[in-house]
Motif scaffolding. Structure first.
Motif, PDB file in Angstrom:
ATOM      1  N   VAL A 199      -2.346  23.504 -27.731  1.00  0.00           N
ATOM      2  CA  VAL A 199      -2.849  22.302 -27.068  1.00  0.00           C
ATOM      3  C   VAL A 199      -4.066  22.643 -26.218  1.00  0.00           C
ATOM      4  CG1 VAL A 199      -2.367  20.723 -25.161  1.00  0.00           C
ATOM      5  CG2 VAL A 199      -0.747  20.903 -27.033  1.00  0.00           C
ATOM      6  N   ASN A 200      -3.952  23.686 -25.420  1.00  0.00           N
ATOM      7  CA  ASN A 200      -5.053  24.088 -24.552  1.00  0.00           C
ATOM      8  C   ASN A 200      -6.269  24.516 -25.363  1.00  0.00           C
ATOM      9  OD1 ASN A 200      -6.045  24.755 -21.800  1.00  0.00           O
ATOM     10  ND2 ASN A 200      -6.105  26.827 -22.639  1.00  0.00           N
ATOM     11  N   GLU A 201      -6.060  25.331 -26.391  1.00  0.00           N
ATOM     12  CA  GLU A 201      -7.170  25.799 -27.214  1.00  0.00           C
ATOM     13  C   GLU A 201      -7.860  24.642 -27.931  1.00  0.00           C
ATOM     14  OE1 GLU A 201      -5.685  28.747 -29.845  1.00  0.00           O
ATOM     15  OE2 GLU A 201      -5.226  30.196 -28.262  1.00  0.00           O
ATOM     16  N   SER A 202      -7.068  23.703 -28.443  1.00  0.00           N
ATOM     17  CA  SER A 202      -7.639  22.596 -29.204  1.00  0.00           C
ATOM     18  C   SER A 202      -8.398  21.626 -28.309  1.00  0.00           C
ATOM     19  CB  SER A 202      -6.529  21.858 -29.962  1.00  0.00           C
ATOM     20  OG  SER A 202      -5.924  22.694 -30.932  1.00  0.00           O
ATOM     21  N   ILE A 203      -7.859  21.341 -27.131  1.00  0.00           N
ATOM     22  CA  ILE A 203      -8.571  20.459 -26.199  1.00  0.00           C
ATOM     23  C   ILE A 203      -9.847  21.136 -25.715  1.00  0.00           C
ATOM     24  CG2 ILE A 203      -8.464  19.329 -23.943  1.00  0.00           C
ATOM     25  CD1 ILE A 203      -5.515  18.817 -24.443  1.00  0.00           C
ATOM     26  N   ASN A 204      -9.783  22.444 -25.456  1.00  0.00           N
ATOM     27  CA  ASN A 204     -10.995  23.182 -25.097  1.00  0.00           C
ATOM     28  C   ASN A 204     -12.039  23.048 -26.198  1.00  0.00           C
ATOM     29  OD1 ASN A 204      -9.840  24.047 -22.714  1.00  0.00           O
ATOM     30  ND2 ASN A 204      -9.350  26.102 -23.450  1.00  0.00           N
ATOM     31  N   GLN A 205     -11.597  23.159 -27.445  1.00  0.00           N
ATOM     32  CA  GLN A 205     -12.515  23.052 -28.575  1.00  0.00           C
ATOM     33  C   GLN A 205     -13.133  21.657 -28.647  1.00  0.00           C
ATOM     34  OE1 GLN A 205     -13.791  25.219 -30.716  1.00  0.00           O
ATOM     35  NE2 GLN A 205     -14.955  23.568 -31.681  1.00  0.00           N
ATOM     36  N   ALA A 206     -12.341  20.626 -28.373  1.00  0.00           N
ATOM     37  CA  ALA A 206     -12.861  19.257 -28.405  1.00  0.00           C
ATOM     38  C   ALA A 206     -13.992  19.081 -27.399  1.00  0.00           C
ATOM     39  CB  ALA A 206     -11.732  18.261 -28.112  1.00  0.00           C
ATOM     40  N   PHE A 207     -13.847  19.681 -26.218  1.00  0.00           N
ATOM     41  CA  PHE A 207     -14.895  19.568 -25.208  1.00  0.00           C
ATOM     42  C   PHE A 207     -16.070  20.485 -25.538  1.00  0.00           C
ATOM     43  CE2 PHE A 207     -11.604  17.422 -22.881  1.00  0.00           C
ATOM     44  CZ  PHE A 207     -12.283  16.561 -22.038  1.00  0.00           C
ATOM     45  N   GLU A 208     -15.797  21.640 -26.120  1.00  0.00           N
ATOM     46  CA  GLU A 208     -16.881  22.553 -26.492  1.00  0.00           C
ATOM     47  C   GLU A 208     -17.791  21.931 -27.541  1.00  0.00           C
ATOM     48  OE1 GLU A 208     -15.219  26.243 -27.714  1.00  0.00           O
ATOM     49  OE2 GLU A 208     -14.399  26.738 -25.738  1.00  0.00           O
ATOM     50  N   GLN A 209     -17.208  21.170 -28.460  1.00  0.00           N
ATOM     51  CA  GLN A 209     -18.046  20.556 -29.487  1.00  0.00           C
ATOM     52  C   GLN A 209     -18.587  19.190 -29.044  1.00  0.00           C
ATOM     53  OE1 GLN A 209     -14.933  20.752 -32.508  1.00  0.00           O
ATOM     54  NE2 GLN A 209     -14.843  18.529 -32.619  1.00  0.00           N
ATOM     55  N   SER A 210     -18.444  18.909 -27.744  1.00  0.00           N
ATOM     56  CA  SER A 210     -19.009  17.680 -27.158  1.00  0.00           C
ATOM     57  C   SER A 210     -19.860  18.050 -25.954  1.00  0.00           C
ATOM     58  CB  SER A 210     -17.874  16.736 -26.727  1.00  0.00           C
ATOM     59  OG  SER A 210     -16.984  16.476 -27.790  1.00  0.00           O
ATOM     60  N   PRO A 211     -20.944  18.814 -26.138  1.00  0.00           N
ATOM     61  CA  PRO A 211     -21.758  19.289 -25.018  1.00  0.00           C
ATOM     62  C   PRO A 211     -22.418  18.173 -24.230  1.00  0.00           C
ATOM     63  CG  PRO A 211     -22.876  19.672 -27.102  1.00  0.00           C
ATOM     64  CD  PRO A 211     -21.483  19.237 -27.439  1.00  0.00           C
ATOM     65  N   TYR A 212     -22.565  16.994 -24.814  1.00  0.00           N
ATOM     66  CA  TYR A 212     -23.189  15.851 -24.143  1.00  0.00           C
ATOM     67  C   TYR A 212     -22.346  15.354 -22.966  1.00  0.00           C
ATOM     68  CZ  TYR A 212     -20.040  14.187 -27.770  1.00  0.00           C
ATOM     69  OH  TYR A 212     -18.966  14.045 -28.603  1.00  0.00           O
ATOM     70  N   LEU A 213     -21.075  15.803 -22.885  1.00  0.00           N
ATOM     71  CA  LEU A 213     -20.232  15.373 -21.774  1.00  0.00           C
ATOM     72  C   LEU A 213     -20.572  16.102 -20.483  1.00  0.00           C
ATOM     73  CD1 LEU A 213     -16.703  15.225 -23.506  1.00  0.00           C
ATOM     74  CD2 LEU A 213     -18.232  13.316 -22.968  1.00  0.00           C
TER      75      LEU A 213
END
Length: 215
Positions: A199-213
């Motif tokens: 869960v932690n790794e996947s959520i981190n990945q979601a934010f990593e691939q959304s640099p515009y945030l």
């Protein structure tokens, strides 16, 4: 069908096809995890500074999708919900946002839910969140500017969806704009420690691939 959504489904099909071609298939459940994100390109994330996060994660089941207004939604086990909420908070804080109460007029509200059905509904009735969302009322729903997907069929059980909404503007017919969506497919399988780690790794990945945030 929305182009980006179509690309996601094609990607998922190709991934599972590739896995099935391996002599022994996938050896670990984390090999089946998929992280997908999408956003409203017209929204200025830099203008937002605060966010609110609920204390619970809604669990969407086949039975509850056909529920009635006033019914209490089913919630994810706190053991798993705590990991999801902590990871979202950590990533939002790291991106430069400040968490506030939902009643403090936050710029963004993030709504996490877990699907345990054969269909993941991107649009579901207002009463799922009427216990948390400020000013929420009958007839309201979600609006996906530029990439509105009503539903996605055949999404595997154990999918986490994160919807980032804004109170600043409303769409037509009392729709709350969803300016960012993160979908993690394949979770909630394996041991509790494995699930929380993924869960932690996947959520981190979601934010990593959304640099515009990031501010």
């Amino acid at each position: 069908m929305n182009k980006k959504l179509y690309q996601l489904l094609i990607f998922s099909t190709l991934l599972f096809s590739a896995i099935s071609c391996k002599p022994d298939g996938a050896e670990y459940v984390d090999e089946l995890d998929i992280v997908y994100t999408n956003y409203d390109a017209s929204f200025d994330f830099g203008s937002a500074g605060t966010y609110a996060l609920p204390s619970k994660v809604i669990k969407i089941t086949d039975q509850f999708i056909d529920g009635n207004p006033g019914d209490e939604p089913e919630y994810l086990d706190p053991v798993y919900a705590a990991a999801i909420l902590a990871s979202i908070k950590s990533n939002m804080d790291a991106a430069g946002f400040t968490e506030v109460s939902e009643n403090s007029n936050p710029d963004l509200i993030i709504l996490p839910s877990v699907s345990q059905t054969d269909q993941l509904f991107f649009y579901y009735d207002w009463w799922y969140w009427n216990w948390f969302y400020p000013g929420w009322g009958p007839g309201w729903g979600w609006w996906y500017p530029g990439y509105y997907p009503p539903q996605v069929n055949r999404v595997r059980t154990g999918t986490l969806m994160m919807q980032m909404t804004t109170l600043e503007t409303q769409g037509d017919a009392d729709k709350i704009p969803v300016v960012w969506t993160g979908v993690v497919n394949g979770l909630l399988e394996g041991s509790a420690n494995s699930i929380n780690s993924r869960v932690n790794e996947s959520i981190n990945q979601a934010f990593e691939q959304s640099p515009y945030l990031a501010k």
